[in-house]
Design a protein around this motif. Structure first.
Motif, PDB file in Angstrom:
ATOM      1  N   GLU A 337       0.836  -1.206   0.000  1.00 32.06           N
ATOM      2  CA  GLU A 337       0.000   0.000   0.000  1.00 32.06           C
ATOM      3  C   GLU A 337       0.862   1.244   0.000  1.00 32.06           C
ATOM      4  OE1 GLU A 337      -3.198  -0.344   2.817  1.00 32.06           O
ATOM      5  OE2 GLU A 337      -3.971  -2.132   1.797  1.00 32.06           O
ATOM      6  N   ARG A 338       0.419   2.220  -0.788  1.00 29.33           N
ATOM      7  CA  ARG A 338       1.066   3.514  -0.976  1.00 29.33           C
ATOM      8  C   ARG A 338       2.342   3.447  -1.824  1.00 29.33           C
ATOM      9  NH1 ARG A 338      -0.922   4.170   4.005  1.00 29.33           N
ATOM     10  NH2 ARG A 338       1.020   3.757   5.122  1.00 29.33           N
ATOM     11  N   SER A 339       2.700   2.256  -2.351  1.00 30.50           N
ATOM     12  CA  SER A 339       3.871   2.231  -3.228  1.00 30.50           C
ATOM     13  C   SER A 339       3.480   2.750  -4.612  1.00 30.50           C
ATOM     14  CB  SER A 339       4.454   0.820  -3.316  1.00 30.50           C
ATOM     15  OG  SER A 339       3.534  -0.048  -3.940  1.00 30.50           O
ATOM     16  N   ALA A 340       4.442   3.303  -5.332  1.00 26.63           N
ATOM     17  CA  ALA A 340       4.184   3.900  -6.645  1.00 26.63           C
ATOM     18  C   ALA A 340       4.072   2.809  -7.697  1.00 26.63           C
ATOM     19  CB  ALA A 340       5.314   4.864  -7.011  1.00 26.63           C
ATOM     20  N   VAL A 341       3.203   3.059  -8.693  1.00 22.08           N
ATOM     21  CA  VAL A 341       2.996   2.053  -9.721  1.00 22.08           C
ATOM     22  C   VAL A 341       2.482   2.746 -10.983  1.00 22.08           C
ATOM     23  CG1 VAL A 341       0.611   1.539  -9.083  1.00 22.08           C
ATOM     24  CG2 VAL A 341       2.000  -0.249 -10.105  1.00 22.08           C
TER      25      VAL A 341
END
Lengths: 355, 267
Positions: A337-341
């Motif tokens: 969660e909240r990681s960039a993609v």
């Protein structure tokens, strides 16, 4: 006059072959609840139970302060005394009666004089734009015309509950959009509780305030369209209803959503549309993807849910979507969660239909 | 291969055609014989004779009465068979069909044992009311109904079973009571079959011979219907027999033309 009271039902009906419907339904006056599920889930049995065509084995049905069926207390109100309007699957119009007589049937059955019944039926004929067809018989009607006759026939007696059993299933794709709008208008004008039976998630999302997902005779999940779509409680519901639905405006192959402009395959459609994107049609990447997908943007992971061998990933702004990937892909992308993609969707994978 | 198959389709096998023509001849030749033997010039006089007029009147009265009786009790029977589940339903259905397969003479004999002056029901009935059914016009009606009613029952039952019960359900949700549903939905929707069944029943009643002569006898003016009159005339007055036969063929033909294909479809 029609009373403004809700439906409170717990339907328990055993059918042959070990199938049992066991479903609770609560609908406030003025609300539309959709019963969404596949064929054989017990949807039509529920309609039969509510309408009084199939007696309950257990549970109860109350409409306002009136008990309609309560086997434990020996209460059973027969269908003709229930004041429930039903639009049946395939409409079930009387083939030997004219459109006018079909619409007037309910009034005539309740001993309204012929002339008064026909005068009121004529009002409905006008209201639904069936003017030229009043003297025709149902076999000579198109699907859309038949649907309107069925609606008028069900509504003319001012029922206290409206049941719609797959009201759009008999129509071809080209008339379905228009008739869904007609239906939405009439649902909006009906003051009592309304139950829409459908196997089409789009219909449920567009026409209902609340959705109950039914499978194998039991309600699996209930909630708003948003709840069902974004937080399906089972893999089955995710498959049935978990598509991405985006309201936007189409012109020349682009659907404007307020934030992102989606490139779509359909270049002819224009005006308000509903775009659908299957979660498996959305691919996720660590870096900006190369190649043909023209819909691509960077976002963050809002939420990750696991359903056996599937992982549903919800992405954040600018256009929240649900993507479905394999656990292997999840590991390779090191998602949390909240990681960039990066999101990418091929234009041809976006379904567009007029809303 | 395809050439061979095509040729076969376009020209049916000779053997089959020959047998089919023979089959048709079984029906047509007797009719031709009847037409050949018809005394056309004397026909009007023959058909207006007193015995003919009596037989025709009696046949009309008894066949129409039997049709009416069949409608009153046969339609409800068909409805029960089609709509009510009860143990032994298939046995009851078999009983209804029985008159179609047993010899009418046997039916007449059975009626005699049941309703004759010494019969199972006939004796107490006679003692209580003085009513004697055998050798009366009522006996004719009863014998004819016994043989003809199954046509109405099976036709109407088939139509009721084919009728999608959702129409009746829809009518009920619209506030129609049971009788209203029957009157405005069920019967109108099966009307073609109902009419076909009534006409077939009437035609069968009109032609009934065996059960009538066994149970009701052959009394001119009282129980001698058209078929019985033909039978008697064959012995004494051939020309009258032919004229009567021709009259019955004409009536039957008219019925078939009026029905066209309806009754096959409703079964």
């Amino acid at each position: 006059m029609t009373s403004r009271s809700g439906l409170d039902a717990h339907l328990v009906i055993s059918r042959g072959g070990g199938f049992t419907l066991d479903a609770a339904l609560k609908i406030e006056a003025g609300d539309t609840v959709a019963l969404l599920g596949p064929n054989g889930a017990g949807k039509s049995t529920a309609v039969g139970g509510l309408a009084g065509l199939i007696p309950l084995d257990d549970g109860r049905i109350a409409l306002g302060d009136r008990a309609l069926d309560d086997p434990a207390r020996g209460v059973f109100v027969s269908p003709e005394d229930r004041r429930i309007g039903v639009v049946f699957q395939d409409y079930v119009l009387f083939p030997h009666l004219t459109v006018m007589d079909n619409i007037a049937f309910g009034l005539r059955s309740r001993n309204v004089r012929r002339r008064d019944a026909h005068r009121r039926a004529a009002e409905w004929v006008e209201r639904l734009g069936l003017g030229d067809l009043a003297g025709r018989k149902p076999p000579a009607l198109s699907g859309g015309q038949a649907q309107r006759v069925a609606l008028a026939r069900a509504l003319i007696g001012e029922p206290e509950l409206l049941l719609l059993d797959e009201p759009l299933a008999a129509l071809d794709a080209s008339t379905r959009v228009e008739l869904r709008r007609t239906l939405a208008d009439h649902l909006g004008q009906f003051p009592g509780p309304r139950l829409l039976i459908t196997h089409e998630p789009t219909e449920a999302f567009l026409l209902a305030d609340q959705i109950h997902v039914i499978e194998g005779g039991a309600i699996m999940q209930m909630g708003t369209a948003e709840d069902i779509r974004l937080r399906p409680r089972s893999r089955y519901i995710a498959d049935l209803a978990g598509s991405n639905l985006i309201v936007g405006t189409a012109s020349r192959g682009t659907v404007g959503t307020g934030t992102v402009d989606l490139q779509v395959g359909d270049t002819y459609i224009a005006g308000p549309v509903l775009a659908t994107i299957h979660p498996r049609a959305i691919s996720l990447h660590l870096h900006r993807p190369e190649g043909s997908p023209r819909n691509t943007w960077e976002t963050t992971v809002a939420r990750i849910e696991h359903y056996g061998d599937r992982v549903r990933v919800q992405t954040g702004a600018p256009l929240p979507l649900t993507a479905e990937i394999t656990p292997n892909a999840e590991r390779a992308l090191q998602l949390r969660e909240r990681s960039a993609v990066w999101v990418s969707i091929k234009a041809t994978e976006i379904g567009v239909e007029a809303a | 291969m395809t050439g061979l198959r095509k040729r076969r389709v376009s020209r049916p096998p000779l053997v089959l055609v020959a047998l089919a023509v023979l089959g048709l001849a079984v029906f047509v030749v007797p009719l031709l014989g009847l037409l050949a033997r018809t005394p056309w010039r004397d026909l009007p006089a023959l058909l207006t004779g007193e015995i003919v007029a009596d037989a025709l009147r009696l046949s009309m009265v008894s066949s129409l009465a039997a049709t009416a009786l069949s409608a009153v009790v046969g339609v409800p029977l068909a409805w029960v068979l089609a709509r009510v589940e009860f143990p032994g339903r298939s046995i009851v259905r078999g009983l209804v069909l029985l008159p179609l397969v047993i010899p009418p003479v046997v039916g007449g004999a059975a009626l005699l044992f049941a309703l004759g002056r010494r019969g199972l029901i006939g004796e107490p009935l006679n003692q209580a009311t003085g009513l004697v059914l055998p050798f009366s016009t009522w006996g004719v009606v009863l014998a004819v109904t016994f043989v003809a009613m199954p046509f109405l029952v099976i036709t109407v039952e088939g139509a009721l079973r084919n009728l999608d019960s959702r129409y009746e359900g829809a009518a009920a949700t619209l506030g129609a009571k049971r009788w209203t549903v029957l009157r405005r939905v069920t019967f109108p929707m099966i009307a073609p079959s109902l009419v076909a069944g009534l006409v077939l029943t009437w035609a069968r009643a009109l032609g009934e011979f065996g059960a009538t002569i066994t149970f009701a006898g052959n009394l001119p003016g009282r129980t001698q219907t058209l078929p019985l009159a033909v039978f008697v005339a064959l012995e004494s007055d051939r020309d009258t027999a032919v004229a009567l036969s021709l009259l019955m063929v004409a009536i039957s033909l008219a019925v078939l033309v009026a029905l066209r294909g309806r009754w096959w479809r409703s079964l």
